[in-house]
Enzyme design. Structure first.
Site, PDB file in Angstrom:
ATOM      1  N   HIS A   1      42.050  21.456  45.360  1.00 19.64           N
ATOM      2  CA  HIS A   1      40.804  22.213  45.522  1.00 19.64           C
ATOM      3  C   HIS A   1      41.115  23.676  45.808  1.00 19.64           C
ATOM      4  O   HIS A   1      41.878  23.985  46.709  1.00 19.64           O
ATOM      5  CB  HIS A   1      39.961  21.619  46.661  1.00 19.64           C
ATOM      6  CG  HIS A   1      39.167  20.434  46.229  1.00 19.64           C
ATOM      7  ND1 HIS A   1      37.982  20.080  46.805  1.00 19.64           N
ATOM      8  CD2 HIS A   1      39.393  19.538  45.237  1.00 19.64           C
ATOM      9  CE1 HIS A   1      37.507  19.004  46.183  1.00 19.64           C
ATOM     10  NE2 HIS A   1      38.355  18.652  45.244  1.00 19.64           N
TER      11      HIS A   1
ATOM     12  N   TYR B   1      29.836  22.554  52.822  1.00 16.82           N
ATOM     13  CA  TYR B   1      29.537  22.551  54.262  1.00 16.82           C
ATOM     14  C   TYR B   1      28.157  23.176  54.416  1.00 16.82           C
ATOM     15  O   TYR B   1      27.963  24.334  54.015  1.00 16.82           O
ATOM     16  CB  TYR B   1      30.553  23.400  55.026  1.00 16.82           C
ATOM     17  CG  TYR B   1      31.933  22.778  55.123  1.00 16.82           C
ATOM     18  CD1 TYR B   1      32.296  22.027  56.239  1.00 16.82           C
ATOM     19  CD2 TYR B   1      32.875  22.940  54.109  1.00 16.82           C
ATOM     20  CE1 TYR B   1      33.550  21.448  56.342  1.00 16.82           C
ATOM     21  CE2 TYR B   1      34.141  22.359  54.203  1.00 16.82           C
ATOM     22  CZ  TYR B   1      34.462  21.616  55.323  1.00 16.82           C
ATOM     23  OH  TYR B   1      35.702  21.044  55.424  1.00 16.82           O
TER      24      TYR B   1
ATOM     25  N   PRO C   1      36.062  17.436  63.824  1.00 13.75           N
ATOM     26  CA  PRO C   1      36.531  17.301  62.440  1.00 13.75           C
ATOM     27  C   PRO C   1      36.171  18.462  61.517  1.00 13.75           C
ATOM     28  O   PRO C   1      36.772  18.599  60.446  1.00 13.75           O
ATOM     29  CB  PRO C   1      35.865  16.008  61.958  1.00 13.75           C
ATOM     30  CG  PRO C   1      34.733  15.768  62.892  1.00 13.75           C
ATOM     31  CD  PRO C   1      35.120  16.374  64.196  1.00 13.75           C
TER      32      PRO C   1
ATOM     33  N   LYS D   1      41.151  19.629  60.412  1.00 12.27           N
ATOM     34  CA  LYS D   1      42.447  20.054  60.958  1.00 12.27           C
ATOM     35  C   LYS D   1      43.213  18.949  61.686  1.00 12.27           C
ATOM     36  O   LYS D   1      44.424  19.087  61.908  1.00 12.27           O
ATOM     37  CB  LYS D   1      42.232  21.224  61.946  1.00 12.27           C
ATOM     38  CG  LYS D   1      41.794  22.505  61.285  1.00 12.27           C
ATOM     39  CD  LYS D   1      42.925  23.108  60.476  1.00 12.27           C
ATOM     40  CE  LYS D   1      42.470  24.123  59.466  1.00 12.27           C
ATOM     41  NZ  LYS D   1      42.814  23.837  58.087  1.00 12.27           N
TER      42      LYS D   1
ATOM     43  N   TYR E   1      41.394  27.778  56.689  1.00 12.80           N
ATOM     44  CA  TYR E   1      41.086  26.496  56.042  1.00 12.80           C
ATOM     45  C   TYR E   1      42.309  25.936  55.304  1.00 12.80           C
ATOM     46  O   TYR E   1      42.605  24.743  55.405  1.00 12.80           O
ATOM     47  CB  TYR E   1      39.906  26.650  55.077  1.00 12.80           C
ATOM     48  CG  TYR E   1      39.313  25.312  54.708  1.00 12.80           C
ATOM     49  CD1 TYR E   1      38.232  24.788  55.400  1.00 12.80           C
ATOM     50  CD2 TYR E   1      39.862  24.536  53.678  1.00 12.80           C
ATOM     51  CE1 TYR E   1      37.700  23.547  55.094  1.00 12.80           C
ATOM     52  CE2 TYR E   1      39.345  23.286  53.357  1.00 12.80           C
ATOM     53  CZ  TYR E   1      38.256  22.800  54.075  1.00 12.80           C
ATOM     54  OH  TYR E   1      37.754  21.558  53.772  1.00 12.80           O
TER      55      TYR E   1
HETATM   56  P1  FAD Z   1      46.369   8.046  65.154  1.00  8.91           P
HETATM   57  O1  FAD Z   1      46.034   8.050  63.713  1.00  8.91           O
HETATM   58  O2  FAD Z   1      45.281   7.826  66.144  1.00  8.91           O
HETATM   59  O3  FAD Z   1      47.492   6.940  65.362  1.00  8.91           O
HETATM   60  C1  FAD Z   1      47.881   6.481  66.628  1.00  8.91           C
HETATM   61  C2  FAD Z   1      48.426   5.077  66.495  1.00  8.91           C
HETATM   62  O4  FAD Z   1      48.905   4.645  67.770  1.00  8.91           O
HETATM   63  C3  FAD Z   1      47.356   4.071  66.071  1.00  8.91           C
HETATM   64  O5  FAD Z   1      47.811   3.325  64.984  1.00  8.91           O
HETATM   65  C4  FAD Z   1      47.144   3.217  67.325  1.00  8.91           C
HETATM   66  O6  FAD Z   1      46.794   1.885  66.993  1.00  8.91           O
HETATM   67  C5  FAD Z   1      48.507   3.305  67.988  1.00  8.91           C
HETATM   68  N1  FAD Z   1      48.501   3.069  69.422  1.00  8.91           N
HETATM   69  C6  FAD Z   1      47.602   3.497  70.349  1.00  8.91           C
HETATM   70  N2  FAD Z   1      47.929   3.080  71.572  1.00  8.91           N
HETATM   71  C7  FAD Z   1      49.062   2.362  71.432  1.00  8.91           C
HETATM   72  C8  FAD Z   1      49.891   1.649  72.340  1.00  8.91           C
HETATM   73  N3  FAD Z   1      49.606   1.600  73.650  1.00  8.91           N
HETATM   74  N4  FAD Z   1      50.997   1.025  71.876  1.00  8.91           N
HETATM   75  C9  FAD Z   1      51.301   1.065  70.562  1.00  8.91           C
HETATM   76  N5  FAD Z   1      50.543   1.718  69.648  1.00  8.91           N
HETATM   77  C10 FAD Z   1      49.446   2.360  70.084  1.00  8.91           C
HETATM   78  N6  FAD Z   1      40.693  14.370  60.950  1.00  8.91           N
HETATM   79  C11 FAD Z   1      40.381  15.160  59.943  1.00  8.91           C
HETATM   80  O7  FAD Z   1      41.122  16.112  59.721  1.00  8.91           O
HETATM   81  N7  FAD Z   1      39.255  14.910  59.191  1.00  8.91           N
HETATM   82  C12 FAD Z   1      38.450  13.828  59.419  1.00  8.91           C
HETATM   83  O8  FAD Z   1      37.477  13.605  58.736  1.00  8.91           O
HETATM   84  C13 FAD Z   1      38.738  12.974  60.478  1.00  8.91           C
HETATM   85  N8  FAD Z   1      37.976  11.900  60.761  1.00  8.91           N
HETATM   86  C14 FAD Z   1      38.324  11.104  61.831  1.00  8.91           C
HETATM   87  C15 FAD Z   1      37.543   9.998  62.155  1.00  8.91           C
HETATM   88  C16 FAD Z   1      37.875   9.192  63.263  1.00  8.91           C
HETATM   89  C17 FAD Z   1      37.009   7.984  63.612  1.00  8.91           C
HETATM   90  C18 FAD Z   1      39.021   9.506  64.048  1.00  8.91           C
HETATM   91  C19 FAD Z   1      39.397   8.646  65.259  1.00  8.91           C
HETATM   92  C20 FAD Z   1      39.808  10.595  63.691  1.00  8.91           C
HETATM   93  C21 FAD Z   1      39.459  11.405  62.596  1.00  8.91           C
HETATM   94  N9  FAD Z   1      40.224  12.505  62.225  1.00  8.91           N
HETATM   95  C22 FAD Z   1      39.903  13.291  61.215  1.00  8.91           C
HETATM   96  C23 FAD Z   1      41.429  12.857  62.932  1.00  8.91           C
HETATM   97  C24 FAD Z   1      42.649  12.323  62.225  1.00  8.91           C
HETATM   98  O9  FAD Z   1      42.369  11.080  61.660  1.00  8.91           O
HETATM   99  C25 FAD Z   1      43.720  12.258  63.285  1.00  8.91           C
HETATM  100  O10 FAD Z   1      43.982  13.577  63.704  1.00  8.91           O
HETATM  101  C26 FAD Z   1      44.998  11.586  62.825  1.00  8.91           C
HETATM  102  O11 FAD Z   1      44.770  10.220  62.607  1.00  8.91           O
HETATM  103  C27 FAD Z   1      46.081  11.760  63.888  1.00  8.91           C
HETATM  104  O12 FAD Z   1      47.162  10.949  63.592  1.00  8.91           O
HETATM  105  P2  FAD Z   1      48.051  10.351  64.749  1.00  8.91           P
HETATM  106  O13 FAD Z   1      49.102   9.563  64.044  1.00  8.91           O
HETATM  107  O14 FAD Z   1      48.469  11.414  65.678  1.00  8.91           O
HETATM  108  O15 FAD Z   1      47.083   9.389  65.581  1.00  8.91           O
HETATM  109  C1  DHB Z   2      36.519  15.598  55.479  1.00  5.75           C
HETATM  110  C2  DHB Z   2      36.390  15.694  56.817  1.00  5.75           C
HETATM  111  C3  DHB Z   2      36.292  16.931  57.379  1.00  5.75           C
HETATM  112  O1  DHB Z   2      36.191  17.067  58.697  1.00  5.75           O
HETATM  113  C4  DHB Z   2      36.282  18.075  56.639  1.00  5.75           C
HETATM  114  O2  DHB Z   2      36.143  19.274  57.236  1.00  5.75           O
HETATM  115  C5  DHB Z   2      36.442  17.973  55.307  1.00  5.75           C
HETATM  116  C6  DHB Z   2      36.556  16.723  54.718  1.00  5.75           C
HETATM  117  C7  DHB Z   2      36.619  14.261  54.845  1.00  5.75           C
HETATM  118  O3  DHB Z   2      36.619  13.258  55.558  1.00  5.75           O
HETATM  119  O4  DHB Z   2      36.683  14.197  53.625  1.00  5.75           O
END
Ligand code: FAD
Ligand code: DHB
Length: 412
Positions: free
Chosen positions: A72, A202, A294, A298, A403
């Site tokens: 994009h 957006y 979100p 980021k 962005y």
């Molecule tokens: P996570 O993906 O949370 O992974 C952590 C892992 O640790 C999980 O698998 C969990 O099961 C495991 N865990 C937790 N506690 C324990 C324990 N005690 N022992 C062993 N394992 C454990 N970001 C965006 O940029 N755009 C979005 O649209 C967006 N939507 C999101 C929607 C939701 C519902 C959520 C929760 C987050 C969203 N995010 C989004 C944020 C993005 O998904 C996260 O920043 C990203 O997943 C971070 O990755 P991570 O590996 O640090 O953490």
């Molecule tokens: C998506 C989520 C976001 O927060 C964003 O700024 C752009 C895209 C997505 O889930 O596709």
């Protein structure tokens, strides 16, 4: 059981770190509380910065992304009956973003790390705490099959998300946290319908924020701002589509293809930072250390930049250690830099510098686009700021360069 780097959590942070270290011959074990199917099925982020895409290529897990991901070159911002496009390459010296779901990234990393290269992940094994993080042998205490076990490590990476145990293993007086909860949430739908437009929209609207995103040419992801205590059960598919269309400019609303939900969920919006991100031999990365609202996509990208810094720091430690073992080395003179641990020592400071800039951008972009209250002055100020930003080269550049993602610091 012993390993070089013990990792808690197999989300994108944990898997990416394990895979980058695996390719350099460094052993890891991941302890993950959920099942593999659960982790693989989570629907989350969708927009990837160039820095993260490059890191996935370095991890040799970027092939499908390069084949199926959508490049994009801009986003659209809708406000006051207008639709303004921000052109990324024009304002950032050629940079772009990639639309490719977190679900697909997780799948690709699992395939490369576990299925093809035999990386070890203990699923359904919950970490309970990290012990001895300030000694040379930190230990992850975890429960698996009803038994308590321990994993002795050289280093522990806390990649266990916001609700994980790594951060909570640190006494309160050693950690500083910064937090804001926003007074609304995002109601999201995933549906197998073509996206309304070929780039994201957006929308700032008097009824509240809306976002048109996608996962592919045939799968769309849409969000509308909702009440903080709203429930998915309150929403039918029809009610969602109707609300989305009300918040888009008429031309766009006419083009929305509706369809049944594959998934619908509500995400609360928070800003959160824990400082520092390193405690002795325990390193926090990704959502374990920080959360952004979100808006601006980021969260996942910040997790990747932490892993970039942490993987470089661990590689510097092990590589240098291999060529000149620690016990044969003289202790560095005071004032001189120990090249072996230099990057580990600087991890928290380096990662946090980028984290805070993303926290700022996500907070600002959220404030600009959402409805906070019914105050007409607040709304006029938002519209005026959007008008100013989109009519100014500096304004467009500020949005575009944040962005697409601020650059990672490079190390020699
Ligand atoms: P996570 O993906 O949370 O992974 C952590 C892992 O640790 C999980 O698998 C969990 O099961 C495991 N865990 C937790 N506690 C324990 C324990 N005690 N022992 C062993 N394992 C454990 N970001 C965006 O940029 N755009 C979005 O649209 C967006 N939507 C999101 C929607 C939701 C519902 C959520 C929760 C987050 C969203 N995010 C989004 C944020 C993005 O998904 C996260 O920043 C990203 O997943 C971070 O990755 P991570 O590996 O640090 O953490
Ligand atoms: C998506 C989520 C976001 O927060 C964003 O700024 C752009 C895209 C997505 O889930 O596709």
């Amino acid at each position: 059981m012993r390993t070089q780097v013990g990792i808690i959590g197999s989300g994108p942070s944990g898997l990416l770190l394990a895979r980058l270290l695996q390719l350099q011959g460094i052993d890891t074990v991941i302890v993950e509380s959920r099942s593999r199917e659960y982790v693989a099925g989570r629907i989350r982020a969708g927009v990837i910065e160039q820095g993260m895409a490059d890191l996935l290529r370095e991890a040799r897990a970027g092939e499908r992304m390069d084949r199926e991901g959508l490049i994009h070159e801009g986003i659209n911002i809708a406000f006051d009956g207008r639709l303004e496009r921000i052109d990324f390459p024009k304002h950032t010296n050629g940079k772009v973003v990639m639309v490719y779901g977190q679900t697909e990234i997780t799948h690709d990393l699992m395939k490369a790390h576990i299925d093809e290269a035999g990386g070890i992940v203990y699923y359904e094994a919950s970490a309970v705490r990290v012990d001895d993080y300030d000694t040379k042998s930190p230990r992850i205490i975890y429960e698996r099959n009803g038994q308590q076990k321990e994993l002795v490590c050289d280093f522990v990476a806390g990649c266990d998300g916001f609700h994980g145990v790594a951060r909570r293993s640190i006494p309160n007086n050693k950690i500083t946290t910064f937090e804001r909860t926003y007074p609304f949430g995002w109601l999201g739908i995933l549906s197998d319908v073509p996206p309304v437009k070929d780039e994201l929209i957006y929308a700032n609207h008097e009824r509240g924020f809306a976002l048109c995103s996608m996962r592919s040419h045939t799968r769309s992801r849409y969000y509308v701002q909702c009440e903080i205590d709203d429930k998915v059960e309150n929403w039918t598919d029809d009610a969602f589509w109707e609300e989305l269309c009300r918040r888009l400019p008429p031309d766009a609303a006419e083009n929305v293809t509706t369809g049944p939900r594959l998934e619908m969920s509500i995400t609360p919006l928070h800003s959160f930072v824990a400082e520092p991100m390193r405690f002795g031999r325990l390193f926090l990365a990704g959502d374990a250390a920080h959360i952004v609202p979100p808006t601006g996509a980021k969260g996942l990208n910040l997790a990747a930049s932490d892993i970039y810094y942490l993987s470089r720091a661990l590689l510097a430690y092990y590589k240098d250690k291999r060529s000149s073992p620690v016990d044969k080395r003289s202790t560095p003179q005071s004032g001189s830099v120990d090249k072996r641990t230099d990057l580990l020592d600087r991890y928290s400071e380096t990662a946090l510098r980028r984290v805070w800039k993303a926290i700022r951008f996500s907070w600002w972009y959220t404030s600009l686009l959402h409805k906070f209250d019914d105050d007409p002055l607040s709304r006029r100020l938002q519209i005026s700021e959007l008008d100013y930003l989109t009519s100014s080269d500096a304004g467009r550049t500020m949005i575009a360069e944040n962005y697409v993602g601020l650059p990672y610091e490079k190390f020699e």
